[in-house]
Design a protein around this motif. Structure first.
Motif, PDB file in Angstrom:
ATOM      1  N   ARG A 172       0.847  -1.209   0.000  1.00 33.29           N
ATOM      2  CA  ARG A 172       0.000   0.000   0.000  1.00 33.29           C
ATOM      3  C   ARG A 172       0.875   1.249   0.000  1.00 33.29           C
ATOM      4  NH1 ARG A 172      -5.372  -1.702   1.744  1.00 33.29           N
ATOM      5  NH2 ARG A 172      -5.258  -3.917   2.288  1.00 33.29           N
ATOM      6  N   GLU A 187      -6.175   0.221  -7.428  1.00 34.81           N
ATOM      7  CA  GLU A 187      -6.051  -0.600  -6.234  1.00 34.81           C
ATOM      8  C   GLU A 187      -7.371  -1.295  -5.975  1.00 34.81           C
ATOM      9  OE1 GLU A 187      -3.671   1.426  -2.891  1.00 34.81           O
ATOM     10  OE2 GLU A 187      -4.517   3.124  -3.997  1.00 34.81           O
ATOM     11  N   ASP A 189      -9.286  -3.997  -2.831  1.00 35.38           N
ATOM     12  CA  ASP A 189      -9.285  -4.838  -1.634  1.00 35.38           C
ATOM     13  C   ASP A 189     -10.415  -5.848  -1.740  1.00 35.38           C
ATOM     14  OD1 ASP A 189      -7.493  -3.692   0.754  1.00 35.38           O
ATOM     15  OD2 ASP A 189      -8.273  -1.982  -0.383  1.00 35.38           O
ATOM     16  N   HIS A 190     -10.204  -7.023  -1.158  1.00 35.85           N
ATOM     17  CA  HIS A 190     -11.288  -8.007  -1.020  1.00 35.85           C
ATOM     18  C   HIS A 190     -10.969  -8.919   0.149  1.00 35.85           C
ATOM     19  CE1 HIS A 190     -14.548 -10.700  -1.936  1.00 35.85           C
ATOM     20  NE2 HIS A 190     -13.711 -11.731  -2.079  1.00 35.85           N
ATOM     21  N   THR A 192      -9.631  -8.459   3.061  1.00 35.43           N
ATOM     22  CA  THR A 192      -8.288  -8.139   3.579  1.00 35.43           C
ATOM     23  C   THR A 192      -7.152  -8.504   2.624  1.00 35.43           C
ATOM     24  OG1 THR A 192      -7.810 -10.190   4.826  1.00 35.43           O
ATOM     25  CG2 THR A 192      -9.106  -8.490   5.954  1.00 35.43           C
ATOM     26  N   ASN A 193      -7.446  -9.122   1.481  1.00 32.62           N
ATOM     27  CA  ASN A 193      -6.431  -9.272   0.437  1.00 32.62           C
ATOM     28  C   ASN A 193      -6.381  -7.973  -0.359  1.00 32.62           C
ATOM     29  OD1 ASN A 193      -5.757 -12.005   1.001  1.00 32.62           O
ATOM     30  ND2 ASN A 193      -7.575 -12.691  -0.116  1.00 32.62           N
ATOM     31  N   TYR A 194      -5.251  -7.722  -0.993  1.00 36.31           N
ATOM     32  CA  TYR A 194      -5.060  -6.425  -1.658  1.00 36.31           C
ATOM     33  C   TYR A 194      -4.137  -6.591  -2.857  1.00 36.31           C
ATOM     34  CZ  TYR A 194      -2.902  -1.809  -2.374  1.00 36.31           C
ATOM     35  OH  TYR A 194      -2.414  -0.645  -2.938  1.00 36.31           O
ATOM     36  N   TYR A 217       0.976  -7.086  -4.150  1.00 39.89           N
ATOM     37  CA  TYR A 217      -0.192  -7.692  -3.518  1.00 39.89           C
ATOM     38  C   TYR A 217       0.120  -8.008  -2.055  1.00 39.89           C
ATOM     39  CZ  TYR A 217       2.743 -11.568  -5.069  1.00 39.89           C
ATOM     40  OH  TYR A 217       3.824 -12.377  -5.324  1.00 39.89           O
ATOM     41  N   LEU A 228     -10.019 -12.119  -5.698  1.00 37.16           N
ATOM     42  CA  LEU A 228      -9.585 -10.727  -5.812  1.00 37.16           C
ATOM     43  C   LEU A 228      -9.032 -10.454  -7.207  1.00 37.16           C
ATOM     44  CD1 LEU A 228      -8.826  -7.924  -4.698  1.00 37.16           C
ATOM     45  CD2 LEU A 228      -6.702  -8.936  -3.865  1.00 37.16           C
TER      46      LEU A 228
END
Length: 291
Positions: A172, A187, A189-190, A192-194, A217, A228
């Motif tokens: 991030r 960007e 998020d799904h 808490t995955n990123y 990621y 995600l």
């Protein structure tokens, strides 16, 4: 006697010296790119040079990145912007700068040094400068009306994630830095995955396609990471997605479609205050200064 000295990257005079050397060695190199790489990085940058009669003849910089491992946080330094004046090659200046940086960055509290050398310079880092090396493997994902191909095995991904040894980067933080220079990044998020990345337009056999290049990621729920990627591809309208992952790391092992490492830059690492080997460093491609 050859002396390696730290350079003040905030000085306009020093900046001009570095730009002139970069332009001499590689051609065009702009001031805004200098600022983005060496002045705007979230954790700062350090530069070292060798001068001959007042003229800068060799230079190497190191960009700081936030890293995490087993509850530890630290700063890892990416080797970048290496340049030697054409009239001063073959004198070992590059090695002298790297060896000096290994000592100085350890004193500054750095966790480790890493980089993305080509397949010619990679062995030099390993054989002469004490770095370890790990291949990076392109992982490919395809989206069609039935869903995502190149599926990720969530169970294997969970099994391969070993928090006590794996080193991860603050993606991030990296995305925020990249977006400050280029507003084409996205960007998502799904659970808490990123991930973050950008889209390129490609034409293959006359057919226009959109390729999503995943720059970085964070995986917190392995069984949902494939979802995600599928959501991100749908959001940006991409038919293909690609990311480079450490060939020894969890994502590469758990991905269904993997390409040859032959044309992919490896990752190198040198321990400073952390005991680190390259095979445990998941240095995503988006961290690169040129991404």
């Amino acid at each position: 006697m050859t002396v390696v000295a730290s350079m003040d990257l905030g000085s306009e005079t020093e900046k001009q010296k570095i730009l002139e050397l970069q332009q001499h060695a590689f051609g065009d190199f702009s001031g805004p790119l200098f600022d983005h790489i060496l002045r705007d990085t979230p954790r700062g940058a350090v530069g070292y040079g060798i001068h001959d009669d007042g003229r800068l003849v060799a230079f190497n910089a190191f960009m700081g990145h936030s890293v995490h491992r087993a509850g530890q946080t630290g700063i890892a330094y990416q080797s970048c912007m290496s340049a030697t004046h054409k009239g001063h090659g073959g004198r070992g200046y590059f090695s002298k700068i790297i060896k000096h940086a290994q000592q100085d960055l350890k004193t500054r509290g750095g966790a480790f040094i890493f980089g993305f050398p080509n397949h010619n310079s990679g062995p030099i880092f390993v054989k002469k400068l004490g770095f370890t090396l790990s291949e990076n493997q392109p992982c490919v994902f395809l989206r069609n009306p039935l869903g995502l191909l190149g599926q990720i095995d969530g169970g294997m991904l969970l099994e391969q994630m070993v928090p006590d040894t794996s080193v991860t980067f603050d993606m991030r933080e990296t995305a925020a830095w990249k977006s400050g220079q280029d507003d084409s990044f996205f960007e998502l998020d799904h659970l808490t995955n990123y991930l973050f990345g950008k889209v390129q337009r490609k034409t293959i056999k006359g057919v226009p396609l959109r390729l999503m290049i995943i720059g970085g990621y964070e995986i917190n729920k392995p069984h949902q990471f494939g979802t995600l990627i599928a959501r991100a591809m749908k959001q940006v309208g991409a038919q293909f997605a690609r990311t480079n992952a450490n060939a020894h790391g969890p994502l590469a092992r758990a991905s269904g479609l993997r390409r040859s490492t032959a044309k992919t830059e490896p990752t190198i690492a040198f321990p400073l205050n952390w005991d680190v080997e390259a095979q445990f460093v998941e240095a995503c491609g988006g961290i690169k200064d040129v991404y």
